[in-house]
Design a protein around this motif. Structure first.
Motif, short mmCIF file in Angstrom:
data_model
loop_
_atom_site.label_atom_id
_atom_site.label_comp_id
_atom_site.label_asym_id
_atom_site.label_seq_id
_atom_site.Cartn_x
_atom_site.Cartn_y
_atom_site.Cartn_z
N LEU A 3 0.81 -1.21 0.00
CA LEU A 3 0.00 0.00 0.00
C LEU A 3 0.85 1.27 0.00
N LEU A 4 2.16 1.12 0.05
CA LEU A 4 3.08 2.26 0.05
C LEU A 4 3.67 2.43 -1.34
N ILE A 5 3.46 3.59 -1.93
CA ILE A 5 4.03 3.92 -3.24
C ILE A 5 5.10 4.97 -3.02
N ALA A 198 12.41 17.57 5.63
CA ALA A 198 12.08 16.59 4.61
C ALA A 198 12.76 15.24 4.80
N GLN A 199 13.81 15.17 5.62
CA GLN A 199 14.49 13.88 5.82
C GLN A 199 13.78 12.98 6.82
N GLY A 200 12.66 13.46 7.37
CA GLY A 200 11.96 12.70 8.40
C GLY A 200 11.07 11.61 7.84
N PHE A 201 10.27 11.04 8.70
CA PHE A 201 9.33 9.99 8.32
C PHE A 201 8.18 9.99 9.31
N VAL A 202 7.07 9.38 8.90
CA VAL A 202 5.94 9.12 9.80
C VAL A 202 5.59 7.64 9.66
N PHE A 203 4.73 7.18 10.55
CA PHE A 203 4.26 5.80 10.47
C PHE A 203 2.76 5.81 10.15
N GLN A 204 2.37 4.91 9.27
CA GLN A 204 0.95 4.74 8.99
C GLN A 204 0.64 3.25 8.94
N ARG A 205 -0.48 2.88 9.57
CA ARG A 205 -0.96 1.50 9.56
C ARG A 205 -2.31 1.46 8.87
N VAL A 206 -2.53 0.47 8.01
CA VAL A 206 -3.82 0.23 7.38
C VAL A 206 -4.21 -1.20 7.73
N TYR A 207 -5.37 -1.36 8.39
CA TYR A 207 -5.75 -2.70 8.85
C TYR A 207 -7.27 -2.83 8.91
N THR A 208 -7.75 -4.06 8.79
CA THR A 208 -9.17 -4.37 8.89
C THR A 208 -9.45 -5.11 10.20
N ASP A 209 -10.71 -5.21 10.56
CA ASP A 209 -11.08 -5.89 11.80
C ASP A 209 -10.57 -7.32 11.85
N ASP A 210 -10.66 -8.03 10.73
CA ASP A 210 -10.23 -9.44 10.72
C ASP A 210 -8.75 -9.60 10.40
N ARG A 211 -8.03 -8.48 10.20
CA ARG A 211 -6.59 -8.46 9.90
C ARG A 211 -6.26 -9.15 8.58
N SER A 212 -7.26 -9.35 7.71
CA SER A 212 -6.94 -9.85 6.37
C SER A 212 -6.12 -8.82 5.61
N LEU A 213 -6.23 -7.56 6.01
CA LEU A 213 -5.34 -6.50 5.54
C LEU A 213 -4.71 -5.87 6.78
N GLN A 215 -1.08 -3.68 7.18
CA GLN A 215 0.24 -3.21 6.76
C GLN A 215 0.63 -1.99 7.57
N SER A 216 1.85 -2.01 8.10
CA SER A 216 2.43 -0.87 8.81
C SER A 216 3.61 -0.37 8.01
N MET A 217 3.66 0.94 7.80
CA MET A 217 4.62 1.52 6.87
C MET A 217 5.38 2.69 7.49
N ALA A 218 6.67 2.77 7.21
CA ALA A 218 7.45 3.96 7.46
C ALA A 218 7.38 4.81 6.19
N VAL A 219 6.73 5.96 6.30
CA VAL A 219 6.41 6.77 5.13
C VAL A 219 7.34 7.98 5.10
N GLU A 220 8.02 8.17 3.98
CA GLU A 220 8.95 9.27 3.83
C GLU A 220 8.33 10.39 2.99
N ASN A 221 9.07 11.48 2.88
CA ASN A 221 8.57 12.68 2.23
C ASN A 221 8.11 12.39 0.80
N HIS A 232 -6.85 3.51 9.33
CA HIS A 232 -5.63 4.05 8.71
C HIS A 232 -5.00 5.19 9.53
N PRO A 233 -4.63 4.93 10.80
CA PRO A 233 -4.05 5.98 11.63
C PRO A 233 -2.63 6.35 11.20
N VAL A 234 -2.22 7.56 11.59
CA VAL A 234 -0.88 8.10 11.31
C VAL A 234 -0.25 8.54 12.62
N SER A 235 1.04 8.26 12.79
CA SER A 235 1.79 8.69 13.97
C SER A 235 3.03 9.47 13.53
#
Length: 269
Positions: A3-5, A198-213, A215-221, A232-235
């Protein structure tokens, strides 16, 4: 699929949602140098051009609507400026050209359009956008409604959010992946992230109740996160500030979300 492009460090295209990745949402972001132009063709979609930073002139033509021209617009140096952006709505069939008058970052948000809806091209001024503060404490973030469901469009919803250092966003986790109005609407979504510095990062998780999806991602600029369904929370780590541009679309143009019941107790704090 991931899910991370990841974004591209060079070239006019910063990042682009691959064709067919989502049914309703399309997204691409571009960087232009002063003097460069970006051609834009709506086809059977409606578009919202969001001027992230820099100055541009936009001109073109829409079917049965005639020509449009918005010269020398834009006054943000960065998405982290405390001001709303300029944006433009283009109906299906529109052809446009974006001319950069300075170094520019611009996003092209797309969703299914209606040629019979009678919607014409229009400039969306910063003054027309509602700005609000959402959450409290370390969950505080700053929201700008660019194209909300209270403004004319067929499918598109567009909003931008700035989240301070050390805060959470899109939190408590919520989802909008079930067509069950008035309780919840089905909307696909993309998150276009920028980070300061711009050299930083955030974390985003995308998940469903049954965890069939799940994914936790380190997201860059300038990376793009795809949310076909699920929460789909962001930290945001300490020391860095987060910006993201959300594009949502689905069969009904209503934003109605459902909080993760495991974390809904946070609303009472």
């Amino acid at each position: 699929m991931s899910l991370l492009i990841k974004s591209q460090a060079a070239g006019q295209t910063v990042v682009q949602l691959p064709p067919g990745a989502l049914q309703y949402v399309g997204f691409s972001a571009y960087r232009l140098k002063a003097g460069e132009t970006l051609p834009v063709a709506a086809g059977d979609q409606e578009l919202c051009l969001v001027l992230l930073s820099g100055r541009v002139s936009i001109g073109g033509e829409a079917p049965e609507q005639g020509a449009f021209n918005w010269p020398d617009i834009g006054d943000r140096l960065s998405v982290f400026d405390d001001k709303s952006p300029f944006a433009a709505y283009l109906p299906p069939g529109s052809q446009a050209s974006v001319q950069a008058l300075s170094d520019v970052q611009i996003a092209v948000c797309a969703a299914p359009g209606s040629a019979t809806a009678g919607l014409g091209p229009r400039l969306i001024s910063p003054q027309s956008m509602k700005r609000s503060v959402r959450g409290k404490g370390a969950n505080t973030r700053y929201v700008c409604d660019i194209l909300p469901d209270t403004e004319p469009a067929h499918s598109l919803l567009v909003v931008e959010v700035r989240t301070p250092s050390g805060h959470s966003s899109s939190y408590p986790p919520h989802k909008h992946d079930t067509d069950d109005l008035p309780h919840q609407s089905f909307l696909e979504e993309t998150y276009y992230h920028q980070i300061n510095p711009a050299q930083g990062f955030v974390f985003q998780r995308v998940y469903t109740d049954d965890r069939s999806l799940d994914q936790s991602m380190a997201v860059e600029n300038s990376d793009l996160v795809v949310v076909p369904k699920g929460y789909h929370p962001v930290s945001v780590p300490y020391g860095y500030e987060s910006y993201y541009l959300n594009v949502m679309a689905g069969p009904k143009r209503v934003w109605q979300f459902h909080n993760d019941p495991q974390h809904s107790w946070l609303m009472d704090l």
